[in-house]
Design a protein around this motif. Structure first.
Motif, PDB file in Angstrom:
ATOM      1  N   SER A  84       0.853  -1.194   0.000  1.00  0.00           N
ATOM      2  CA  SER A  84       0.000   0.000   0.000  1.00  0.00           C
ATOM      3  C   SER A  84       0.888   1.243   0.000  1.00  0.00           C
ATOM      4  O   SER A  84       2.053   1.191   0.397  1.00  0.00           O
ATOM      5  CB  SER A  84      -0.900  -0.016   1.241  1.00  0.00           C
ATOM      6  OG  SER A  84      -1.811   1.049   1.196  1.00  0.00           O
ATOM      7  N   VAL A  85       0.299   2.335  -0.467  1.00  0.00           N
ATOM      8  CA  VAL A  85       1.036   3.612  -0.449  1.00  0.00           C
ATOM      9  C   VAL A  85       0.058   4.714  -0.058  1.00  0.00           C
ATOM     10  O   VAL A  85      -1.106   4.700  -0.461  1.00  0.00           O
ATOM     11  CB  VAL A  85       1.716   3.876  -1.819  1.00  0.00           C
ATOM     12  CG1 VAL A  85       0.726   3.924  -2.956  1.00  0.00           C
ATOM     13  CG2 VAL A  85       2.511   5.177  -1.787  1.00  0.00           C
ATOM     14  N   LYS A  86       0.536   5.633   0.771  1.00  0.00           N
ATOM     15  CA  LYS A  86      -0.319   6.750   1.184  1.00  0.00           C
ATOM     16  C   LYS A  86       0.538   8.024   1.229  1.00  0.00           C
ATOM     17  O   LYS A  86       1.748   7.951   1.454  1.00  0.00           O
ATOM     18  CB  LYS A  86      -0.880   6.519   2.600  1.00  0.00           C
ATOM     19  CG  LYS A  86      -1.760   5.289   2.730  1.00  0.00           C
ATOM     20  CD  LYS A  86      -3.109   5.644   3.305  1.00  0.00           C
ATOM     21  CE  LYS A  86      -4.026   4.433   3.418  1.00  0.00           C
ATOM     22  NZ  LYS A  86      -4.538   3.920   2.190  1.00  0.00           N
ATOM     23  N   LEU A  87      -0.128   9.168   1.025  1.00  0.00           N
ATOM     24  CA  LEU A  87       0.578  10.438   1.222  1.00  0.00           C
ATOM     25  C   LEU A  87       0.605  10.701   2.714  1.00  0.00           C
ATOM     26  O   LEU A  87      -0.397  10.506   3.410  1.00  0.00           O
ATOM     27  CB  LEU A  87      -0.140  11.572   0.493  1.00  0.00           C
ATOM     28  CG  LEU A  87       0.034  11.560  -1.034  1.00  0.00           C
ATOM     29  CD1 LEU A  87      -0.909  12.552  -1.689  1.00  0.00           C
ATOM     30  CD2 LEU A  87       1.482  11.869  -1.420  1.00  0.00           C
ATOM     31  N   LYS A  88       1.759  11.096   3.213  1.00  0.00           N
ATOM     32  CA  LYS A  88       1.902  11.320   4.663  1.00  0.00           C
ATOM     33  C   LYS A  88       1.662  12.802   4.934  1.00  0.00           C
ATOM     34  O   LYS A  88       2.344  13.647   4.367  1.00  0.00           O
ATOM     35  CB  LYS A  88       3.322  10.907   5.074  1.00  0.00           C
ATOM     36  CG  LYS A  88       3.587  10.903   6.572  1.00  0.00           C
ATOM     37  CD  LYS A  88       5.013  10.432   6.818  1.00  0.00           C
ATOM     38  CE  LYS A  88       5.419  10.607   8.255  1.00  0.00           C
ATOM     39  NZ  LYS A  88       4.844   9.636   9.160  1.00  0.00           N
ATOM     40  N   ARG A  89       0.686  13.094   5.781  1.00  0.00           N
ATOM     41  CA  ARG A  89       0.355  14.495   6.065  1.00  0.00           C
ATOM     42  C   ARG A  89       0.296  14.730   7.558  1.00  0.00           C
ATOM     43  O   ARG A  89      -0.066  13.828   8.312  1.00  0.00           O
ATOM     44  CB  ARG A  89      -1.008  14.859   5.465  1.00  0.00           C
ATOM     45  CG  ARG A  89      -1.013  14.859   3.952  1.00  0.00           C
ATOM     46  CD  ARG A  89      -2.363  15.304   3.426  1.00  0.00           C
ATOM     47  NE  ARG A  89      -2.430  15.172   1.987  1.00  0.00           N
ATOM     48  CZ  ARG A  89      -1.971  16.069   1.122  1.00  0.00           C
ATOM     49  NH1 ARG A  89      -1.404  17.185   1.569  1.00  0.00           N
ATOM     50  NH2 ARG A  89      -2.067  15.879  -0.169  1.00  0.00           N
ATOM     51  N   ARG A  90       0.629  15.933   7.960  1.00  0.00           N
ATOM     52  CA  ARG A  90       0.463  16.312   9.374  1.00  0.00           C
ATOM     53  C   ARG A  90      -0.800  17.160   9.467  1.00  0.00           C
ATOM     54  O   ARG A  90      -0.963  18.127   8.703  1.00  0.00           O
ATOM     55  CB  ARG A  90       1.671  17.097   9.871  1.00  0.00           C
ATOM     56  CG  ARG A  90       1.475  17.560  11.318  1.00  0.00           C
ATOM     57  CD  ARG A  90       2.643  18.369  11.826  1.00  0.00           C
ATOM     58  NE  ARG A  90       3.832  17.523  11.983  1.00  0.00           N
ATOM     59  CZ  ARG A  90       5.068  17.950  11.783  1.00  0.00           C
ATOM     60  NH1 ARG A  90       5.278  19.187  11.368  1.00  0.00           N
ATOM     61  NH2 ARG A  90       6.094  17.155  11.971  1.00  0.00           N
ATOM     62  N   CYS A  91      -1.692  16.760  10.377  1.00  0.00           N
ATOM     63  CA  CYS A  91      -2.929  17.522  10.556  1.00  0.00           C
ATOM     64  C   CYS A  91      -2.742  18.490  11.716  1.00  0.00           C
ATOM     65  O   CYS A  91      -2.092  18.168  12.713  1.00  0.00           O
ATOM     66  CB  CYS A  91      -4.092  16.584  10.859  1.00  0.00           C
ATOM     67  SG  CYS A  91      -4.337  15.396   9.567  1.00  0.00           S
ATOM     68  N   TRP A  92      -3.311  19.675  11.569  1.00  0.00           N
ATOM     69  CA  TRP A  92      -3.226  20.692  12.624  1.00  0.00           C
ATOM     70  C   TRP A  92      -4.573  20.750  13.342  1.00  0.00           C
ATOM     71  O   TRP A  92      -5.601  21.014  12.719  1.00  0.00           O
ATOM     72  CB  TRP A  92      -2.892  22.073  12.044  1.00  0.00           C
ATOM     73  CG  TRP A  92      -1.580  22.077  11.317  1.00  0.00           C
ATOM     74  CD1 TRP A  92      -1.373  22.043   9.980  1.00  0.00           C
ATOM     75  CD2 TRP A  92      -0.274  22.087  11.901  1.00  0.00           C
ATOM     76  NE1 TRP A  92      -0.041  22.029   9.664  1.00  0.00           N
ATOM     77  CE2 TRP A  92       0.671  22.058  10.842  1.00  0.00           C
ATOM     78  CE3 TRP A  92       0.212  22.108  13.218  1.00  0.00           C
ATOM     79  CZ2 TRP A  92       2.043  22.063  11.057  1.00  0.00           C
ATOM     80  CZ3 TRP A  92       1.585  22.117  13.433  1.00  0.00           C
ATOM     81  CH2 TRP A  92       2.483  22.094  12.354  1.00  0.00           C
ATOM     82  N   ALA A  93      -4.534  20.510  14.646  1.00  0.00           N
ATOM     83  CA  ALA A  93      -5.773  20.505  15.424  1.00  0.00           C
ATOM     84  C   ALA A  93      -6.463  21.869  15.353  1.00  0.00           C
ATOM     85  O   ALA A  93      -7.683  21.961  15.285  1.00  0.00           O
ATOM     86  CB  ALA A  93      -5.481  20.128  16.868  1.00  0.00           C
TER      87      ALA A  93
END
Ligand SMILES: Nc1ncnc2c1ncn2[C@@H]1O[C@H](COP(=O)(O)OP(=O)(O)OP(=O)(O)O)[C@@H](O)[C@H]1O
Length: 511
Positions: A84-93
């Protein structure tokens, strides 16, 4: 870099011997090349047709050096190990919806010791949306190219297996990995014994790439039987014309969640849930030998292993004490069967492996009996146990397997005959199964590699009919001699003829 320790599938290229010299000699076409941070190190990354390769970029020394000196040791990852492959993102609360791209995460399969596989991740860090988008789309394309991997699976889950933990095992360990791999699932929790058999007889399986059974040997054997019966029905094959039987239309995957799991252990080399799941996700399919059990020309059932004599009686006794917990019941039945140990008076006729006529020839002649050619051997006497194994059947009581030399798909079965002997000698032989010593190295044990066998029980040594044997256990007593087929009780009053057929299951790659 990788979560967990790095394992054998990822290694320094210089140290890895080329697996296929021809492939190693051919230069691999590079599809993409770029810079990513891997494990906090800046790396020169190349995506080839077969593998992802990277080298750490060393800081330039004041004294200078060649370009090669500036690159570290090359590491690699086979593309076939990515699931599997996914884009890695940081979410801001504080700012939902305004997440920051960090790079790409590859979900990969790592090989561990003792045939185990585990899932892991490899992060390729780069903040550029354009750069990551190109790489992400290329990885997606590569994954779509693995056409043998399943996209939709029918899951059969036995909630009663072992200590009733199979539902938890599935939803905690298996389903998250299937979801990650983008596999759609349709789960049926079986409600009674035989439910899988009736369900697979009539349910719509179009659109599924396979059936997965979560449970023990009983459930797995039931699902395999159901798929084979369905295939005969769909192909319009007459069930009692055994030489013309066809293989299953869909592969069967096994998730070991039972008490013995000998089938899954034979298939994957370990009864490890994540290993079984990874094999299914990666689409590892191989054929497995299955036996047909017939009597008087009528098909009784399909199965992978069988025991007659002590093994059959022990199971018949265990069925009588169903109210006990499984392990207690099994131990109690073994002790009781040992206390009542008695031989079966039998005639055994078998065809040694490699001695049969050309199989196609036999098929075309549609010969119901294949003992033409004079290759059949017959022995007669008193036997404590007779076992027939098409697969090795390793489990906790026999770590090397009940038939350690048998292979999954070698077109033969192991026939083990234990002639009559004293109880103490028989117990010694049984104890050997749990050790690494050769359990067949006894003067009263004979082993053969066979293609077919006919077992014809006469009356018991003491003149008792099977009716008297079973005591108040009605099912065993009314229908004949007890057989243990894949841990299920089968009763047959007369001669049982066992021969090989072929099935397809999810398992180890065939190399
Ligand atoms: N809901 C259910 N209630 C009772 N029995 C069931 C149910 N669903 C399936 N079964 C039957 O339970 C039997 C035994 O299950 P299974 O083989 O999965 O577990 P086990 O006996 O613990 O494991 P093993 O066979 O490896 O020792 C199977 O033959 C299956 O038909």
């Amino acid at each position: 870099m990788f979560r967990g320790r790095r394992r054998s599938r990822v290694g320094a290229l210089e140290e890895a011997p080329p697996e296929n010299p021809k492939a190693a000699a051919e230069p691999e076409r590079v599809l993409l090349r770029g810079i990513f941070e891997i494990g906090r190190e800046s790396c020169d990354v190349a995506l080839g047709e077969r593998a992802l390769r990277w080298r750490r970029i060393q800081p330039e020394l004041p004294a200078g050096g060649t370009r090669r000196d500036l690159l570290g040791k090359e590491e690699s990852l086979e593309l076939e190990d990515i699931f599997s492959v996914k884009l890695k993102r940081r979410c801001w609360a504080k700012h939902p919806g305004r997440d920051t791209l960090l790079g790409i995460t590859l979900f990969i399969c790592l090989k561990e010791q003792r045939n185990k596989l585990k899932d892991s991740t490899l992060d390729l860090i780069n903040f550029s949306e354009d750069h990551c988008d190109i790489w992400f789309r290329q990885f997606k394309k590569i994954l779509e190219g693995f056409t043998s991997r399943p996209k939709a699976l029918k899951i059969l889950l036995n909630p009663q297996s072992h200590r009733k933990e199979s539902v938890q095992v599935y939803y905690e360990k298996v389903e998250p990995l299937l979801k990650l791999a983008g596999i759609e699932t349709d789960v049926t929790i079986t409600e009674y014994e035989g439910h899988a058999l009736s369900l697979l007889d009539e349910c719509e399986l179009r659109g599924f790439d396979g059936v997965v059974c979560v449970g023990g040997d009983g459930s797995a054997s039931e699902a395999a039987r159901a798929l084979l019966l369905r295939a005969q029905k769909n192909a319009g094959v007459e069930m009692d014309c055994i030489p013309t039987l066809v293989g299953a239309e869909l592969p069967l995957g096994l998730i070991p969640a039972g008490s013995t799991n000998a089938l899954a252990h034979s298939l994957f080399g370990t009864p490890h849930v994540v290993t079984a799941t990874m094999h299914i996700i990666l689409g590892h399919i191989r054929s497995v030998d299955v036996c047909t059990f017939s009597s008087a020309g009528k098909l009784l059932r399909f199965g992978f292993s069988a025991m007659f004599g002590f093994g059959g009686r022990t199971l018949a006794l265990a069925e009588k004490y169903r109210w006990m917990c499984p392990s207690q019941r099994r131990d109690f039945a073994v002790i009781k069967a040992l206390a009542k140990l008695k031989p079966e008076d039998c005639k055994i006729s078998f065809l040694l492996a490699g001695c049969s006529q050309n199989k196609q020839e036999r098929k075309s002649q549609r010969s119901p009996e294949s003992d033409c050619g004079g290759h059949w051997q017959t022995i007669q006497g008193q036997f404590l146990n007779i076992s027939i194994m098409a697969i090795p059947c390793p489990c906790s009581v026999a770590p090397r397997g009940f038939a350690p030399d048998t292979r999954l798909h070698n077109g033969s079965m192991a026939l083990r005959i234990v002639r009559n002997t004293t109880r103490s000698e028989f117990v010694k032989h049984l104890k050997r199964y749990s050790s690494v010593k050769n359990q067949f190295n006894f003067p009263f044990v004979e082993t053969y590699t066979i293609e077919e066998v006919k077992i014809h029980p006469k009356s018991n040594s003491n003149g008792c009919s099977p009716q008297e044997e079973g005591g108040n256990h009605t099912t065993a007593s009314e229908h004949g001699f007890p057989w243990n087929v894949d841990g299920d009780l089968m009763e047959a009053a007369s001669e049982v003829h066992i021969r090989l057929t072929i099935s397809k299951m999810d398992g180890l790659p065939s190399s």
